[in-house]
Design a protein around this motif. Structure first.
Motif, PDB file in Angstrom:
ATOM      1  N   TYR A 278       0.826  -1.208   0.000  1.00 54.43           N
ATOM      2  CA  TYR A 278       0.000   0.000   0.000  1.00 54.43           C
ATOM      3  C   TYR A 278       0.867   1.269   0.000  1.00 54.43           C
ATOM      4  O   TYR A 278       0.418   2.330  -0.427  1.00 54.43           O
ATOM      5  CB  TYR A 278      -0.934   0.009   1.212  1.00 54.43           C
ATOM      6  CG  TYR A 278      -1.924   1.140   1.189  1.00 54.43           C
ATOM      7  CD1 TYR A 278      -2.956   1.172   0.252  1.00 54.43           C
ATOM      8  CD2 TYR A 278      -1.818   2.202   2.091  1.00 54.43           C
ATOM      9  CE1 TYR A 278      -3.858   2.228   0.222  1.00 54.43           C
ATOM     10  CE2 TYR A 278      -2.715   3.253   2.071  1.00 54.43           C
ATOM     11  CZ  TYR A 278      -3.736   3.257   1.135  1.00 54.43           C
ATOM     12  OH  TYR A 278      -4.625   4.310   1.091  1.00 54.43           O
ATOM     13  N   GLY A 279       2.113   1.145   0.438  1.00 54.67           N
ATOM     14  CA  GLY A 279       3.007   2.296   0.459  1.00 54.67           C
ATOM     15  C   GLY A 279       3.769   2.519  -0.830  1.00 54.67           C
ATOM     16  O   GLY A 279       4.657   3.378  -0.876  1.00 54.67           O
ATOM     17  N   LEU A 280       3.406   1.786  -1.898  1.00 50.90           N
ATOM     18  CA  LEU A 280       4.147   1.877  -3.155  1.00 50.90           C
ATOM     19  C   LEU A 280       3.357   2.629  -4.210  1.00 50.90           C
ATOM     20  O   LEU A 280       2.132   2.526  -4.292  1.00 50.90           O
ATOM     21  CB  LEU A 280       4.460   0.479  -3.697  1.00 50.90           C
ATOM     22  CG  LEU A 280       5.227  -0.468  -2.770  1.00 50.90           C
ATOM     23  CD1 LEU A 280       5.485  -1.779  -3.476  1.00 50.90           C
ATOM     24  CD2 LEU A 280       6.531   0.170  -2.304  1.00 50.90           C
ATOM     25  N   GLU A 281       4.074   3.360  -5.047  1.00 49.27           N
ATOM     26  CA  GLU A 281       3.488   3.971  -6.231  1.00 49.27           C
ATOM     27  C   GLU A 281       3.569   3.029  -7.422  1.00 49.27           C
ATOM     28  O   GLU A 281       2.698   3.024  -8.291  1.00 49.27           O
ATOM     29  CB  GLU A 281       4.216   5.281  -6.564  1.00 49.27           C
ATOM     30  CG  GLU A 281       3.559   6.089  -7.658  1.00 49.27           C
ATOM     31  CD  GLU A 281       2.158   6.554  -7.276  1.00 49.27           C
ATOM     32  OE1 GLU A 281       1.271   6.509  -8.146  1.00 49.27           O
ATOM     33  OE2 GLU A 281       1.952   6.932  -6.114  1.00 49.27           O
ATOM     34  N   ALA A 282       4.625   2.221  -7.459  1.00 49.99           N
ATOM     35  CA  ALA A 282       4.820   1.291  -8.564  1.00 49.99           C
ATOM     36  C   ALA A 282       5.882   0.284  -8.169  1.00 49.99           C
ATOM     37  O   ALA A 282       6.595   0.449  -7.166  1.00 49.99           O
ATOM     38  CB  ALA A 282       5.233   2.028  -9.842  1.00 49.99           C
ATOM     39  N   ALA A 283       5.979  -0.784  -8.959  1.00 48.81           N
ATOM     40  CA  ALA A 283       7.056  -1.769  -8.809  1.00 48.81           C
ATOM     41  C   ALA A 283       7.543  -2.136 -10.197  1.00 48.81           C
ATOM     42  O   ALA A 283       6.739  -2.320 -11.115  1.00 48.81           O
ATOM     43  CB  ALA A 283       6.564  -3.009  -8.057  1.00 48.81           C
ATOM     44  N   THR A 284       8.864  -2.248 -10.352  1.00 49.83           N
ATOM     45  CA  THR A 284       9.459  -2.525 -11.657  1.00 49.83           C
ATOM     46  C   THR A 284      10.378  -3.728 -11.555  1.00 49.83           C
ATOM     47  O   THR A 284      11.237  -3.782 -10.678  1.00 49.83           O
ATOM     48  CB  THR A 284      10.254  -1.312 -12.165  1.00 49.83           C
ATOM     49  OG1 THR A 284       9.406  -0.164 -12.196  1.00 49.83           O
ATOM     50  CG2 THR A 284      10.795  -1.580 -13.562  1.00 49.83           C
ATOM     51  N   ILE A 285      10.187  -4.696 -12.441  1.00 48.26           N
ATOM     52  CA  ILE A 285      11.026  -5.897 -12.485  1.00 48.26           C
ATOM     53  C   ILE A 285      11.934  -5.797 -13.702  1.00 48.26           C
ATOM     54  O   ILE A 285      11.460  -5.740 -14.838  1.00 48.26           O
ATOM     55  CB  ILE A 285      10.186  -7.176 -12.547  1.00 48.26           C
ATOM     56  CG1 ILE A 285       9.310  -7.324 -11.298  1.00 48.26           C
ATOM     57  CG2 ILE A 285      11.089  -8.403 -12.672  1.00 48.26           C
ATOM     58  CD1 ILE A 285       7.946  -6.711 -11.425  1.00 48.26           C
ATOM     59  N   LEU A 286      13.236  -5.756 -13.455  1.00 45.59           N
ATOM     60  CA  LEU A 286      14.256  -5.781 -14.506  1.00 45.59           C
ATOM     61  C   LEU A 286      14.858  -7.173 -14.512  1.00 45.59           C
ATOM     62  O   LEU A 286      15.488  -7.594 -13.543  1.00 45.59           O
ATOM     63  CB  LEU A 286      15.331  -4.729 -14.234  1.00 45.59           C
ATOM     64  CG  LEU A 286      16.580  -4.774 -15.111  1.00 45.59           C
ATOM     65  CD1 LEU A 286      16.230  -4.504 -16.567  1.00 45.59           C
ATOM     66  CD2 LEU A 286      17.628  -3.777 -14.616  1.00 45.59           C
ATOM     67  N   ARG A 287      14.644  -7.918 -15.597  1.00 42.79           N
ATOM     68  CA  ARG A 287      15.084  -9.307 -15.646  1.00 42.79           C
ATOM     69  C   ARG A 287      16.472  -9.421 -16.265  1.00 42.79           C
ATOM     70  O   ARG A 287      16.788  -8.770 -17.250  1.00 42.79           O
ATOM     71  CB  ARG A 287      14.065 -10.142 -16.426  1.00 42.79           C
ATOM     72  CG  ARG A 287      12.735 -10.278 -15.702  1.00 42.79           C
ATOM     73  CD  ARG A 287      11.750 -11.155 -16.449  1.00 42.79           C
ATOM     74  NE  ARG A 287      11.167 -10.478 -17.594  1.00 42.79           N
ATOM     75  CZ  ARG A 287      10.109  -9.658 -17.533  1.00 42.79           C
ATOM     76  NH1 ARG A 287       9.544  -9.397 -16.371  1.00 42.79           N
ATOM     77  NH2 ARG A 287       9.626  -9.111 -18.625  1.00 42.79           N
ATOM     78  N   GLY A 288      17.279 -10.289 -15.646  1.00 43.54           N
ATOM     79  CA  GLY A 288      18.633 -10.518 -16.123  1.00 43.54           C
ATOM     80  C   GLY A 288      19.660  -9.811 -15.259  1.00 43.54           C
ATOM     81  O   GLY A 288      19.349  -8.925 -14.462  1.00 43.54           O
ATOM     82  N   PRO A 289      20.952 -10.191 -15.383  1.00 40.22           N
ATOM     83  CA  PRO A 289      22.020  -9.594 -14.574  1.00 40.22           C
ATOM     84  C   PRO A 289      22.039  -8.072 -14.664  1.00 40.22           C
ATOM     85  O   PRO A 289      21.906  -7.506 -15.749  1.00 40.22           O
ATOM     86  CB  PRO A 289      23.291 -10.199 -15.178  1.00 40.22           C
ATOM     87  CG  PRO A 289      22.842 -11.504 -15.757  1.00 40.22           C
ATOM     88  CD  PRO A 289      21.463 -11.233 -16.291  1.00 40.22           C
TER      89      PRO A 289
END
Length: 725
Positions: free
Chosen positions: A164-175
């Protein structure tokens, strides 16, 4: 990475064996591959509150922008600059606030459950940790970032993230070590904290659900009066009291996050971010295992079964633009986390009695992270350059004490949970560990005609000191060079193929049988794919193939099984397909498919058995997810009503690393029903009722990893009454 994977599995074994969318003014000119940023303002009657702009001028942990519904066009996570997703030479997925709201996610694992490449259910129902895998590698300890800064975890002490405290989440895949330093070959998850905006707003939520779940949320902020628009505040909070399907297991949380932003000019921004959070959860979430399957005999006991965690953080994000082409940013955070961990576990069955043992641990973790960045934009003839130089530093201190004892036997006939006194065992000597990391990195993003070339390089110094229970200190120092090179090509408007090569590393404390320190585990990846943003729409899709090899992984020494050697290796190969679309206000779609072939190239079991060529357990080879929402348009008979649903499919996987037992295939369904009362009368604007259900058909399922099995969560239903202004 494999080290973190084994570390987390070992700790878990020890614990048991012992709406309208946002309207964006951000545009992406694909023909020129240029970006113009602007403010993001909430729509009317939708399922998003006011959203923040990405940051003052550029990237650096400020989060994604160009947001419409579930789609985002720009993210700084892959490059630490505000770069369009189609320009990044790696796979990136952004979870916007509207998607998090629609699914009413209660944990970070729930938030990422619909993302390609992610395995979020490896340990079944376990709210104690944010533990998940990307492309087969754990991100729990070294792959979770907050506002661009690494969130360090150690032992059983991992800072928990309240969605609830987040504006967004980003997943960057790979090293991603070429920019972020030590980490997982699978990639990173970077979450963006809610930040103040210069628009008055507010939100209040009341929620109730099964298992006696009661929760209240609030999120208020806006400009501070009398400051001439230079100061804004935001306070986000949550209070929850809840049981779980585990006997006597609680899921309680208190959360408060004050923040303010000072913006004395258009070129300078200072944002203060803070948090205090208390959590109470079950000490153990497992059931007694028998014949490589979990029974229905709960392994712990309410009389001695608590995992209490207190955490606080303070930090800031500072950014100044010297002129139109030169920026300086500094991000800082201090985290302090303390845990009190108590559990009971069944050690064996004897007639109608279950013999039991206890475990007790107190742990404390404090950490400091600092990142300094200089970004410059220059041109050399027809080539446009975005140059980035950075120097970051992180430090943590971690100490813990463990105690183990016995508990009265459990009567298998009466199941007398909680009816016998269980005494906490005495704590043993303290073990302390500290680590310092210094990293220097450089990056070039060069645009020429239809090409975008990205090159990153970083050199890290890591110093680690451990004082064991005997009081003897051991030190380990590592120095590693990592990097990334990637090329994007604008084949047609919105259609961009790319290819990249990237490396990663992770220190491995300890020594082999000869007393030599373990060298760091290293990894490298080749990735190629295509990204497509359909012109004049908010529909984006991507396809990526990858090949990751991690080397120098710890394995049991086949010549001396009491020790380990750093000669193991693992390979992760596969491909991912993902599509995210916003078709109309409140109507969104996400689709994701992953095929993964994850195998040991060189590994030894704890008993000395060779595992070469075996699949790693607990990670499904094929997964498919999809989530759709539909908001009936104004003027229709069902105006104001939103219907949504999701499917999560996991193909079977091996239950142990010896590959002798398989997990069953699992398909779960989720649902959403919501209604905006403004459709009845405009005077009810801002009022919304929403019901979310996960595993709606109450599928009874389990999953096993490394031979230990965990039960999944049964059907959960949460109803929400929401008012936004």
């Amino acid at each position: 990475m494999i080290l973190s994977r084994c570390r987390l599995a070992g700790l878990l074994l020890a614990s048991t064996a012992l709406s309208s969318p946002a309207v964006s003014q951000t545009s992406v000119e694909l023909s020129e591959i240029s970006v113009a940023g602007g403010p993001i303002v909430s729509g009317l009657g939708g399922n998003v509150a006011v959203s923040q702009d990405s940051s003052a001028t550029s990237g650096g942990g400020g989060g994604p922008s160009g947001v419409t519904g579930y789609t985002a066009r720009i993210s700084p996570t892959a490059t630490k600059t505000n770069t369009p997703l189609i320009e990044t030479p790696q796979s990136v997925t952004v979870l916007t606030r509207e998607q998090l709201n629609d699914r009413n996610v209660q944990t970070l694992n729930e938030a990422i459950g619909y993302v390609a490449g992610v395995s979020s259910n490896v340990f079944g129902f376990d709210p104690r940790f944010d533990s998940f895998y990307v492309r087969g590698f754990s991100l729990t300890y070294d792959g979770i970032f907050r506002d661009g800064l690494r969130q360090i975890g150690a032992g059983l002490t991992v800072p928990r993230i309240e969605p609830y405290g987040l504006e967004a989440a980003t997943i960057l895949r790979g090293p991603s070590s070429g920019l972020y330093g030590l980490g997982s070959p699978g990639g990173i998850l970077d979450v963006t904290t809610k930040r103040p905006v210069f628009i008055p707003f507010g939100e209040v939520q009341l929620q109730a659900g099964n298992f006696d779940r009661y929760q209240g949320n609030f999120d208020v902020g806006g400009p501070v009066e009398g400051t001439d628009g230079t100061l804004a505040y935001r306070i986000t909070g949550l209070k929850r009291q809840s049981d779980t399907f585990l006997p006597g297991g609680a899921d309680d949380r208190s959360y408060i996050a004050p923040a303010f932003t000072w913006k004395p000019s258009a070129d300078t921004t200072f944002t203060f971010l803070s948090e205090y959070q208390e959590t109470k959860l079950p000490g153990s979430t497992t059931f007694f295992n028998q014949n490589s399957r979990p029974t229905r005999l709960y392994a712990s006991d309410p009389a001695f079964n608590d995992f209490k965690q207190q955490q606080g953080r303070i930090g800031y994000a500072f950014e100044h633009r010297f002129d139109g082409d030169l920026f300086f940013r500094q991000n800082f955070r201090f985290y302090d986390v303390g845990t009190d961990y108590r559990y009971t576990t069944i050690t064996g069955l004897e007639g109608t009695t279950a013999n039991r043992a206890t475990g007790f641990s107190r742990q404390h973790l404090s950490q400091v992270t600092l990142d300094n960045q200089i970004e410059a934009h220059v041109a050399t003839g027809p080539v446009q350059h975005t140059l980035l130089a950075g120097l970051d530093y992180s430090h943590y201190d971690f100490n813990y004490r463990f105690g183990f004892g016995t508990a009265p036997g459990l009567d298998l006939i009466t199941r007398n949970y909680g009816q016998q006194a269980i005494v906490a065992p005495p704590l043993g000597p303290r073990t302390a560990q500290s680590q310092d990391q210094v990293g220097l990195y450089l990056q070039e993003q060069a645009k020429f005609d239809r090409f975008v070339l990205t090159m990153s390089g970083r050199y890290d110094w890591v110093f680690q000191n451990t004082v064991g229970t005997t009081g003897i200190a051991t030190q380990q120092n590592d120095q590693v060079l990592t990097g990334r090179v990637g090329l994007n090509y604008l084949l047609a408007p919105g259609l961009v193929p790319y290819a990249s090569y990237a490396t990663t590393f992770a220190p491995q404390p300890g020594t082999d049988a000869s007393g030599r320190a373990f060298r760091p585990a290293t990894g490298d990846q080749i990735e190629a794919g295509v990204k497509y943003l359909i012109p004049n729409t908010n529909i984006q899709a991507s396809v990526a193939g990858f090949d990751i090899v991690q080397s120098s992984v710890l394995r049991t020494d086949p010549n001396n099984i009491a020790f380990q050697i750093a000669t193991g290796s693992v390979q992760s190969r596969g491909f991912e397909m993902e599509a995210i679309a916003n078709f109309a206000p409140g109507t969104n779609l996400t689709l994701a498919y992953t095929h993964l072939d994850l195998r040991y190239l060189s590994q030894t079991s704890f008993g000395g058995q060779t595992l070469d060529g075996n699949a790693l357990s607990g990670i499904p080879g094929d997964t498919f997810t999809g989530f759709l929402t539909y908001l009936f348009p104004p003027g229709s008979a069902l105006s104001g009503l939103t219907l949504g649903g999701g499917i999560r499919f996991n193909a079977n996987s091996f239950a142990n690393d010896e590959n002798t037992v398989r997990n069953p295939t699992v398909t779960l369904f989720d649902a959403l029903v919501a209604y905006d009362f403004a459709a009845i009368d405009p005077k009810y604007k801002g009022f919304r009722a929403q019901v979310n259900a996960n595993n709606v058909f109450d599928r009874d399922y389990f999953t096993c990893q490394a031979g230990f099995c965990y039960r999944g969560a049964p059907a959960t239903v949460i109803g929400s009454l929401i008012y936004r202004w």
